[in-house]
Design an enzyme around this catalytic site. Structure first.
Site, PDB file in Angstrom:
ATOM      1  N   ASN A   1    -123.601 -68.592  12.252  1.00 23.80           N
ATOM      2  CA  ASN A   1    -124.622 -68.737  13.284  1.00 23.80           C
ATOM      3  C   ASN A   1    -123.958 -68.825  14.656  1.00 23.80           C
ATOM      4  O   ASN A   1    -123.094 -69.677  14.879  1.00 23.80           O
ATOM      5  CB  ASN A   1    -125.492 -69.972  13.017  1.00 23.80           C
ATOM      6  CG  ASN A   1    -126.827 -69.881  13.744  1.00 23.80           C
ATOM      7  OD1 ASN A   1    -127.014 -68.999  14.597  1.00 23.80           O
ATOM      8  ND2 ASN A   1    -127.749 -70.771  13.428  1.00 23.80           N
TER       9      ASN A   1
ATOM     10  N   LYS B   1    -136.569 -68.639   5.178  1.00 26.08           N
ATOM     11  CA  LYS B   1    -135.817 -69.333   6.225  1.00 26.08           C
ATOM     12  C   LYS B   1    -136.400 -70.726   6.375  1.00 26.08           C
ATOM     13  O   LYS B   1    -137.418 -70.934   7.025  1.00 26.08           O
ATOM     14  CB  LYS B   1    -135.954 -68.518   7.510  1.00 26.08           C
ATOM     15  CG  LYS B   1    -134.907 -68.794   8.561  1.00 26.08           C
ATOM     16  CD  LYS B   1    -133.545 -68.425   8.064  1.00 26.08           C
ATOM     17  CE  LYS B   1    -132.473 -68.192   9.067  1.00 26.08           C
ATOM     18  NZ  LYS B   1    -132.809 -67.784  10.373  1.00 26.08           N
TER      19      LYS B   1
ATOM     20  N   GLU C   1    -125.224 -64.028  12.785  1.00 21.99           N
ATOM     21  CA  GLU C   1    -126.585 -64.511  13.036  1.00 21.99           C
ATOM     22  C   GLU C   1    -126.801 -64.953  14.488  1.00 21.99           C
ATOM     23  O   GLU C   1    -125.956 -65.654  15.055  1.00 21.99           O
ATOM     24  CB  GLU C   1    -126.872 -65.749  12.176  1.00 21.99           C
ATOM     25  CG  GLU C   1    -126.774 -65.572  10.695  1.00 21.99           C
ATOM     26  CD  GLU C   1    -127.081 -66.899   9.976  1.00 21.99           C
ATOM     27  OE1 GLU C   1    -127.084 -66.890   8.752  1.00 21.99           O
ATOM     28  OE2 GLU C   1    -127.299 -67.928  10.650  1.00 21.99           O
ATOM     29  N   SER C   2    -127.930 -64.607  15.043  1.00 20.24           N
ATOM     30  CA  SER C   2    -128.449 -65.132  16.315  1.00 20.24           C
ATOM     31  C   SER C   2    -127.817 -64.520  17.572  1.00 20.24           C
ATOM     32  O   SER C   2    -126.616 -64.225  17.602  1.00 20.24           O
ATOM     33  CB  SER C   2    -128.282 -66.657  16.440  1.00 20.24           C
ATOM     34  OG  SER C   2    -128.807 -67.310  15.324  1.00 20.24           O
TER      35      SER C   2
ATOM     36  N   GLU D   1    -135.869 -60.715  11.275  1.00 19.52           N
ATOM     37  CA  GLU D   1    -136.543 -62.014  11.107  1.00 19.52           C
ATOM     38  C   GLU D   1    -137.976 -62.028  11.641  1.00 19.52           C
ATOM     39  O   GLU D   1    -138.228 -61.681  12.802  1.00 19.52           O
ATOM     40  CB  GLU D   1    -135.730 -63.093  11.809  1.00 19.52           C
ATOM     41  CG  GLU D   1    -136.251 -64.496  11.536  1.00 19.52           C
ATOM     42  CD  GLU D   1    -135.162 -65.533  11.637  1.00 19.52           C
ATOM     43  OE1 GLU D   1    -134.419 -65.705  10.658  1.00 19.52           O
ATOM     44  OE2 GLU D   1    -135.042 -66.160  12.698  1.00 19.52           O
TER      45      GLU D   1
ATOM     46  N   GLU E   1    -124.975 -70.949   5.578  1.00 21.12           N
ATOM     47  CA  GLU E   1    -124.780 -70.803   7.026  1.00 21.12           C
ATOM     48  C   GLU E   1    -123.745 -71.786   7.561  1.00 21.12           C
ATOM     49  O   GLU E   1    -123.806 -72.983   7.308  1.00 21.12           O
ATOM     50  CB  GLU E   1    -126.121 -71.035   7.736  1.00 21.12           C
ATOM     51  CG  GLU E   1    -125.999 -70.937   9.243  1.00 21.12           C
ATOM     52  CD  GLU E   1    -127.352 -71.024   9.923  1.00 21.12           C
ATOM     53  OE1 GLU E   1    -128.200 -70.166   9.680  1.00 21.12           O
ATOM     54  OE2 GLU E   1    -127.556 -71.979  10.692  1.00 21.12           O
TER      55      GLU E   1
ATOM     56  N   LYS F   1    -140.403 -64.132  13.019  1.00 21.22           N
ATOM     57  CA  LYS F   1    -140.232 -65.427  13.699  1.00 21.22           C
ATOM     58  C   LYS F   1    -141.234 -65.516  14.845  1.00 21.22           C
ATOM     59  O   LYS F   1    -141.167 -64.720  15.782  1.00 21.22           O
ATOM     60  CB  LYS F   1    -138.797 -65.443  14.234  1.00 21.22           C
ATOM     61  CG  LYS F   1    -138.347 -66.660  14.996  1.00 21.22           C
ATOM     62  CD  LYS F   1    -136.904 -66.414  15.490  1.00 21.22           C
ATOM     63  CE  LYS F   1    -136.196 -67.667  15.935  1.00 21.22           C
ATOM     64  NZ  LYS F   1    -134.813 -67.386  16.398  1.00 21.22           N
TER      65      LYS F   1
HETATM   66  O1  LIG Z   1    -133.726 -65.078  17.230  1.00 24.70           O
HETATM   67  P1  LIG Z   1    -132.252 -64.828  17.092  1.00 24.70           P
HETATM   68  O2  LIG Z   1    -131.423 -65.395  18.201  1.00 24.70           O
HETATM   69  O3  LIG Z   1    -131.974 -63.357  16.869  1.00 24.70           O
HETATM   70  O4  LIG Z   1    -131.779 -65.599  15.759  1.00 24.70           O
HETATM   71  C1  LIG Z   1    -132.230 -65.248  14.474  1.00 24.70           C
HETATM   72  C2  LIG Z   1    -131.696 -66.255  13.440  1.00 24.70           C
HETATM   73  O5  LIG Z   1    -130.306 -66.115  13.376  1.00 24.70           O
HETATM   74  C3  LIG Z   1    -132.089 -67.690  13.792  1.00 24.70           C
HETATM   75  O6  LIG Z   1    -133.459 -67.755  13.781  1.00 24.70           O
HETATM   76  C4  LIG Z   1    -131.520 -68.734  12.851  1.00 24.70           C
HETATM   77  C5  LIG Z   1    -130.255 -68.754  12.337  1.00 24.70           C
HETATM   78  N1  LIG Z   1    -130.100 -69.835  11.534  1.00 24.70           N
HETATM   79  C6  LIG Z   1    -131.219 -70.542  11.533  1.00 24.70           C
HETATM   80  C7  LIG Z   1    -131.548 -71.733  10.865  1.00 24.70           C
HETATM   81  C8  LIG Z   1    -132.807 -72.210  11.007  1.00 24.70           C
HETATM   82  C9  LIG Z   1    -133.735 -71.608  11.826  1.00 24.70           C
HETATM   83  C10 LIG Z   1    -133.436 -70.427  12.506  1.00 24.70           C
HETATM   84  C11 LIG Z   1    -132.163 -69.901  12.366  1.00 24.70           C
END
Ligand SMILES: O=P(O)(O)OC[C@@H](O)[C@@H](O)c1c[nH]c2ccccc12
Length: 381
Positions: A299, A228, A335-336, A165, A277, A167
């Site tokens: 997520n 995104k 995710e995340s 990502e 998601e 970001k």
């Molecule tokens: O930075 P991380 O913790 O690795 O997460 C990435 C991504 O999963 C996260 O930015 C995200 C997952 N779903 C979203 C929805 C909107 C905005 C952002 C997100």
């Protein structure tokens, strides 16, 4: 157009949830952050007929929104798509009484983002109506197969494919990287073995942009790109495709089933892959009932509270749900909150074929090395 996305009006909505580093104020917005108060308005004169007509229109609008809220509630969706308009005026004798909107303060960050997005999209739609976008998507670079790009490395290496990502910032973490060059980061990700890239396009909360998406697309990157964005309107699907996206995110916490069905169909029609998601069991069960969903993201971050828990991926893939996902041949993305090779191994064990990672790799001086550190080995070969 992009200046509109980052324009004064939208960037300036005061937010109690937004990190202080990019927060400004503006009083022009209809929904504010006043302390919720129940104010009785007392107008001394009775309304003229034209006012009464307006009020009955408001009553209708109020009823429609109420019924939308009911649909959301039956599906367990807590996010309200727009600020409530509040109850219409009540007439009592020669006086008009009404309770001022009690609920017009967003209840959490996700709700706030969605309300802003609704306003933002309405403004953008005025400038670029759908028919112009329909023409633009014919001229856009042809879409790339996002799911095939995820399956290939998984089949080759047995490791989850990486969606890396791009970001810059987030409401929960603030600015992740000051020297942010989206194209350089994208190139470093590709070199490090990313299968696909995710590009944040929301300006106000994530300091992203559609310019970044376009610039990455035009820089010779071959990985498919996920836009995104917080999608609240089908118009955004066309816009994303026109800007070169190959995939979009549909958030089950925001969109009711009918929207997901309708939007996944439009995605197919215009060559976009939909990454749907989910965050909890209810959202997963809703999405598993919808035909045509091929890619689900779990997520680990709750977008309402920012809490991160990677065991969420495991929890949602256990038992019957996991079975159904295998039967339907759905690719699942974890995710995340993934930082270490152990984290990657944990979600892989839980059953994901791909992972979506931002913070842990974007923060590294060299994101290519960041990817090797995340996996515990070089995955670029
Ligand atoms: O930075 P991380 O913790 O690795 O997460 C990435 C991504 O999963 C996260 O930015 C995200 C997952 N779903 C979203 C929805 C909107 C905005 C952002 C997100």
């Amino acid at each position: 157009m992009e200046s509109l996305m980052r324009g004064t009006s939208l960037n300036s909505i005061p937010s109690p949830f937004l990190n202080h580093t990019f927060r400004q104020h503006d009083s022009r917005f209809t929904f504010g952050f006043k302390s919720p108060s129940s104010t009785l308005i007392n107008n001394r004169r009775p309304s003229p007929p034209c006012l009464r007509a307006q009020q009955s229109e408001k009553t209708e609008e109020f009823k429609v929104r109420n019924s939308q809220d009911e649909v959301f509630a039956t599906q367990g969706i807590r996010i309200r798509r727009r600020p409530p308009t509040g109850p219409p005026l009540h007439y009592v004798g020669p006086f008009e009484f009404r309770l001022q909107n009690e609920g017009n303060t967003p209840r959490n960050i996700l709700e706030e983002i969605v309300w802003n997005k609704d306003t933002e999209v309405a403004q953008m739609k005025d400038k670029k109506p759908l028919y112009t976008l329909k023409k633009a998507i014919d001229l856009a670079p042809p879409p790339r197969d996002f799911i095939a790009a995820l399956k290939a490395p998984y089949l080759r290496t047995g490791m989850p494919a990486l969606i890396a990502e791009v970001k810059k910032a987030s409401p929960s973490r603030g600015v992740l990287r000051e020297d942010f060059d989206p194209v350089e980061i994208a190139k470093a990700y590709e070199k490090g073995g990313a299968a696909c890239l995710s590009v944040l396009t929301d300006a106000k909360y994530f300091q992203g942009s559609f310019e970044n998406l376009e610039a990455i697309r035009n820089a010779g990157i071959t990985c498919p790109l996920l836009c995104k964005e917080f999608i609240v309107d089908a118009w955004q699907l066309y816009y994303a495709r026109a800007k070169g996206a190959d995939a979009v995110l549909l958030i089950a916490a925001v969109l009711p089933d009918l929207d997901i069905k309708y939007m996944t169909k439009i995605c197919k029609l215009i060559g976009l892959t939909a990454l749907v998601e989910v965050h909890d069991e209810n959202e997963m069960d809703r999405i598993l009932k919808i035909d045509g969903v091929q890619l689900i993201g779990i997520n680990n971050r709750n977008l309402e509270t920012f809490e991160v828990d990677i065991s969420n991926t495991k929890k949602l893939l256990e038992g019957e749900r996991g079975e159904k996902i295998r039967q339907k041949d759905i690719v699942v993305v974890g995710e995340s909150g993934l930082f270490t090779p152990d984290d990657v191994a944990y979600v892989q064990e839980a059953g994901v074929k791909a992972i979506l990672v931002g913070e842990s790799i974007v923060k590294q001086k060299d994101p290519t090395k960041g990817i090797a550190e995340l996996f515990g080995k070089d995955i670029s070969a």
